[in-house]
Write a protein that holds these residues in place. Structure first.
Motif, PDB file in Angstrom:
ATOM      1  N   ASN A 167      -6.299  13.358  -4.002  1.00  0.00           N
ATOM      2  CA  ASN A 167      -4.894  13.301  -4.714  1.00  0.00           C
ATOM      3  C   ASN A 167      -3.770  12.764  -3.717  1.00  0.00           C
ATOM      4  O   ASN A 167      -2.826  13.455  -3.198  1.00  0.00           O
ATOM      5  N   LEU A 168      -4.004  11.678  -3.253  1.00  0.00           N
ATOM      6  CA  LEU A 168      -3.233  10.911  -2.368  1.00  0.00           C
ATOM      7  C   LEU A 168      -1.766  10.863  -2.770  1.00  0.00           C
ATOM      8  O   LEU A 168      -1.429  10.323  -3.927  1.00  0.00           O
ATOM      9  N   GLN A 169      -0.772  11.677  -1.933  1.00  0.00           N
ATOM     10  CA  GLN A 169       0.694  11.643  -2.377  1.00  0.00           C
ATOM     11  C   GLN A 169       1.523  10.451  -1.672  1.00  0.00           C
ATOM     12  O   GLN A 169       2.516   9.872  -2.042  1.00  0.00           O
ATOM     13  N   LEU A 170       1.212  10.422  -0.355  1.00  0.00           N
ATOM     14  CA  LEU A 170       1.947   9.458   0.306  1.00  0.00           C
ATOM     15  C   LEU A 170       1.113   8.688   1.607  1.00  0.00           C
ATOM     16  O   LEU A 170       0.180   9.369   1.793  1.00  0.00           O
ATOM     17  N   SER A 171       1.662   7.685   1.764  1.00  0.00           N
ATOM     18  CA  SER A 171       0.830   7.041   3.134  1.00  0.00           C
ATOM     19  C   SER A 171       2.321   6.215   3.714  1.00  0.00           C
ATOM     20  O   SER A 171       2.861   5.919   3.216  1.00  0.00           O
TER      21      SER A 171
ATOM     22  N   ILE B 200       0.877  -1.106   0.019  1.00  0.00           N
ATOM     23  CA  ILE B 200       0.102  -0.033   0.110  1.00  0.00           C
ATOM     24  C   ILE B 200       0.979   1.178   0.090  1.00  0.00           C
ATOM     25  O   ILE B 200       0.524   2.104  -0.857  1.00  0.00           O
ATOM     26  N   ASP B 201       1.783   1.334   0.889  1.00  0.00           N
ATOM     27  CA  ASP B 201       2.558   2.412   1.014  1.00  0.00           C
ATOM     28  C   ASP B 201       3.418   2.853  -0.271  1.00  0.00           C
ATOM     29  O   ASP B 201       3.757   3.802  -0.449  1.00  0.00           O
ATOM     30  N   HIS B 202       4.001   1.840  -1.142  1.00  0.00           N
ATOM     31  CA  HIS B 202       4.789   1.937  -2.127  1.00  0.00           C
ATOM     32  C   HIS B 202       3.820   1.925  -3.262  1.00  0.00           C
ATOM     33  O   HIS B 202       4.386   2.068  -4.524  1.00  0.00           O
ATOM     34  N   ARG B 203       2.724   1.814  -3.186  1.00  0.00           N
ATOM     35  CA  ARG B 203       1.711   1.829  -4.273  1.00  0.00           C
ATOM     36  C   ARG B 203       1.827   0.704  -5.308  1.00  0.00           C
ATOM     37  O   ARG B 203       1.842   0.916  -6.553  1.00  0.00           O
TER      38      ARG B 203
END
Length: 167
Positions: free
Chosen positions: A76-80, A26-29
């Motif tokens: 516009n999710l950029q980071l998680s 998820i965090d690295h898409r």
């Protein structure tokens, strides 16, 4: 209390690796890596929204391509970044149950500027041992709390997972 067997310890670590693989993907898409987490026929519930059955339905949902209206406003999710803490497991043969606590930091960029949503989460999973390892067959994602903050600064994108950590 009896000492854990070698098999129990191997299974417990493998289940933790499966749960952790979700957060990394998820965090690295890298949503295609979720086949290392979920069974092909998995079902999930995200804050009361049923997703699935099927791996592709879950991937579409977490990638933001699903047709399910999710109650969290993310633009516009950029980071998680998910940080896990408490993790409890019970194993009975080829079935496992786990609950994992996590705090998720979600950085998005609405027109008003970058902001961060912080969420206190619990993941309640039913896992099945397969020929390819432990896979989540049923997931319940619970948000216990959430806050919203303005940000001073945030990176504009995600750095890739190093090749040495890929399997």
């Amino acid at each position: 209390m009896n000492a854990p067997t070698d098999q129990y310890l191997r299974d417990r670590l493998a289940i933790l690796d499966t749960v952790t693989a979700y957060f990394i993907a998820i965090d690295h898409r890298e949503f295609d890596r979720l086949d290392q987490v979920f069974s092909a026929d998995a079902v999930a519930d995200f804050d009361g929204k049923a997703v699935g059955p099927g791996l592709e339905a879950i991937i579409d949902f977490v990638a933001g391509r699903g047709k399910i209206d999710y109650p969290v406003d993310i633009q516009n999710l950029q980071l998680s970044q998910h940080q896990i803490s408490n993790h409890v497991v019970r194993i009975d043969g080829d079935t496992g149950w786990s609950e994992t606590y996590a705090v998720a930091y979600l950085v998005d960029r609405p027109d008003s500027g970058p902001r961060m949503r912080t969420r206190g989460l619990r993941y309640q999973d039913v896992l099945t041992r397969t020929a390819d390892g432990w896979r989540v067959s049923d997931r319940t994602h619970v948000c216990d709390w959430m806050r919203l903050d303005a940000l001073e600064w945030a990176a504009t994108g995600i750095t890739p997972l190093p090749d040495q950590l890929r399997s």
